[in-house]
Write an enzyme that holds these catalytic residues in place. Structure first.
Site, PDB file in Angstrom:
ATOM      1  N   ARG A  46      -9.673   1.967  28.581  1.00 38.56           N
ATOM      2  CA  ARG A  46      -9.412   1.248  27.206  1.00 38.56           C
ATOM      3  C   ARG A  46      -9.699  -0.043  27.837  1.00 38.56           C
ATOM      4  O   ARG A  46      -9.894  -1.103  27.452  1.00 38.56           O
ATOM      5  CB  ARG A  46      -7.799   1.597  27.242  1.00 38.56           C
ATOM      6  CG  ARG A  46      -7.283   0.472  26.270  1.00 38.56           C
ATOM      7  CD  ARG A  46      -5.566   0.523  26.159  1.00 38.56           C
ATOM      8  NE  ARG A  46      -5.439   0.114  27.171  1.00 38.56           N
ATOM      9  CZ  ARG A  46      -4.153   0.627  27.366  1.00 38.56           C
ATOM     10  NH1 ARG A  46      -3.804   1.704  27.587  1.00 38.56           N
ATOM     11  NH2 ARG A  46      -3.545   0.180  28.063  1.00 38.56           N
ATOM     12  N   TYR A  97     -11.270 -16.530   5.322  1.00 35.20           N
ATOM     13  CA  TYR A  97     -11.570 -15.438   4.788  1.00 35.20           C
ATOM     14  C   TYR A  97      -9.958 -14.739   4.753  1.00 35.20           C
ATOM     15  O   TYR A  97      -9.258 -15.026   5.350  1.00 35.20           O
ATOM     16  CB  TYR A  97     -11.585 -13.584   6.706  1.00 35.20           C
ATOM     17  CG  TYR A  97     -11.269 -12.627   5.828  1.00 35.20           C
ATOM     18  CD1 TYR A  97     -12.626 -12.219   5.458  1.00 35.20           C
ATOM     19  CD2 TYR A  97     -10.981 -12.201   6.957  1.00 35.20           C
ATOM     20  CE1 TYR A  97     -12.584 -10.629   4.950  1.00 35.20           C
ATOM     21  CE2 TYR A  97     -10.779 -10.604   6.632  1.00 35.20           C
ATOM     22  CZ  TYR A  97     -11.589  -9.853   5.999  1.00 35.20           C
ATOM     23  OH  TYR A  97     -11.353  -8.486   5.607  1.00 35.20           O
ATOM     24  N   ASP A 168     -15.506 -19.140  13.043  1.00 36.21           N
ATOM     25  CA  ASP A 168     -15.709 -17.591  12.293  1.00 36.21           C
ATOM     26  C   ASP A 168     -17.103 -17.724  11.893  1.00 36.21           C
ATOM     27  O   ASP A 168     -17.342 -17.734  11.165  1.00 36.21           O
ATOM     28  CB  ASP A 168     -14.780 -17.533  11.371  1.00 36.21           C
ATOM     29  CG  ASP A 168     -14.655 -15.910  10.812  1.00 36.21           C
ATOM     30  OD1 ASP A 168     -15.983 -15.478  10.687  1.00 36.21           O
ATOM     31  OD2 ASP A 168     -13.723 -15.051  10.870  1.00 36.21           O
ATOM     32  N   LYS A 193     -20.630  -6.821   9.269  1.00 33.39           N
ATOM     33  CA  LYS A 193     -21.331  -7.372   8.459  1.00 33.39           C
ATOM     34  C   LYS A 193     -22.866  -7.303   8.766  1.00 33.39           C
ATOM     35  O   LYS A 193     -23.304  -6.545   9.260  1.00 33.39           O
ATOM     36  CB  LYS A 193     -20.341  -9.307   8.004  1.00 33.39           C
ATOM     37  CG  LYS A 193     -19.205  -9.203   7.766  1.00 33.39           C
ATOM     38  CD  LYS A 193     -18.425  -8.369   6.130  1.00 33.39           C
ATOM     39  CE  LYS A 193     -17.113  -8.175   6.554  1.00 33.39           C
ATOM     40  NZ  LYS A 193     -16.542  -8.894   6.946  1.00 33.39           N
TER      41      LYS A 193
END
Ligand SMILES: *Cc1c(COP(=O)(O)O)cnc(C)c1O
Length: 356
Positions: A46, A97, A168, A193
């Protein structure tokens, strides 16, 4: 590797590879592991995985900072918003977004944030909202309005106001816009994306030049556990290798589509930020836009963007989309198909003579 600065196209291909040793693989292999033998650098998966490290080296080199990868773009967004002290004010582009805005609104309801929505293209308005803010969240180009922020001016103003600045940069990718170089403290990507680019991976990334912020974000990832899968990290890095050539074709297609759509039947407006692979066309109303989406054959009706295949979507079909986005706006994510096929399909769907 030498320390000679390299061009971005080269960095995207060369960074994040194992050393060139005889017999070594070119690519960092996918390491499926939950734990590593005690006593080494990695102990529990992790907190680290060599396949993430390869991707993070490459993205960090491209953006000019330290990269921390996440299970999704939203996990990256969430980790960065956790840097805001409890109740702190966040200035945010009103057409960010939609799930970034939803996350902020959720936090506002429980007292984690005070949210100040601004028109990111109106630099005076953004600056006017900054006094006392903890973070300025820019998105440029915005989704799906395609507004552009003046990143150098607004990041400088944020710094002067004592606020952290975040961009972003999903719609631009590191190849077309490098926000850290333009003054931002932190860059966020949905690598789902353009970076991964083949519509087969969900993955996010944070890149920052500030060592303390990188450490806090890495700590957050270890505690909250939104870690990327090793296979996803491998696929995202494989996608990144071809980002510059995919962009070359898709950007040329996008600019040419803008020209061909300008006087197409029913098109009231074409929005093109002038770079990148996302466009929007505005039709008269929702029904006209829905008809186009139903009629296309090659373009795929779908949300998401940035893949090799062209997709389109009427954004207001989502009840959560901002009411300031026109009902008849269709977002186009332009892929790498032949321009004539893309244009023919769209123009046929726009024309009203066609019998389905
Ligand atoms: C898709 C997207 C996100 C969220 O990323 P996921 O990988 O879907 O979690 C964030 N910002 C922008 C601009 C996006 O397009």
């Amino acid at each position: 590797m030498s320390d000679t600065p390299r061009r971005l196209e080269t960095v995207a291909v060369a960074a994040g590879r194992p050393p060139h040793r005889p017999g070594a693989p070119f690519n960092e292999p996918v390491t499926f592991a939950s734990a590593f033998v005690a006593g080494g650098e990695l102990e529990y998966a992790r907190y680290g995985n060599p396949t993430w490290t390869a991707l993070e080296e490459a993205l960090g080199a491209l953006e000019g900072g330290e990269c921390v990868s996440f299970a999704s773009g939203m996990a990256a967004v969430s980790a960065v918003l956790h840097l805001v002290p409890s109740g702190g004010a966040v200035v945010v582009a009103r057409h960010s977004y939609q799930h970034t805005l939803a996350l902020l609104d959720d936090g506002a309801r429980t007292g984690s944030f005070e949210v100040r929505r601004v028109d990111v293209a109106d630099a005076d308005a953004v600056e006017a909202a900054m006094p006392g803010a903890a973070m300025v969240w820019l998105e440029s180009p915005t989704n799906p309005a395609l507004e552009l922020a003046d990143i150098p001016r607004l990041t400088a103003a944020a710094r002067a106001a004592g606020a952290m600045s975040v961009v972003d940069s999903t719609f631009a990718s590191p190849m077309l816009q490098r926000p850290l170089e333009l003054g931002a403290d932190i860059v966020v990507h949905s690598a789902t994306k353009l970076i991964a680019g083949h519509s087969d991976v969900v993955l996010g990334a944070v890149v920052t030049g500030a060592a303390e912020a990188a450490e806090r974000i890495r700590h957050h990832r270890g505690l909250h556990g939104a870690i990327p899968g090793p296979m996803e990290a491998f696929l995202a890095l494989r996608g990144l290798r071809t980002l510059s050539v995919r962009l070359e074709r898709a950007e040329a297609n996008a600019r040419e589509l803008t020209r061909r759509l300008a006087d197409a039947p029913g098109v009231v407006e074409v929005r093109d930020p002038g770079f990148g692979t996302v466009l929007a066309i505005v039709l008269e109303d929702a029904a006209a836009a829905d008809r186009v989406v139903e009629r296309v054959r090659l373009w795929i009706p779908a949300t998401s963007l940035g893949g090799v295949e062209s997709t389109l979507e009427r954004r207001r079909r989502w009840a959560t989309e901002a009411p300031t986005i026109p009902e008849g706006l269709i977002r186009l994510s332009v892929g790498i198909e032949h321009i004539d096929d893309l244009a023919d399909d769209l123009l046929a769907a726009l024309g009203d003579g066609r019998v389905d």
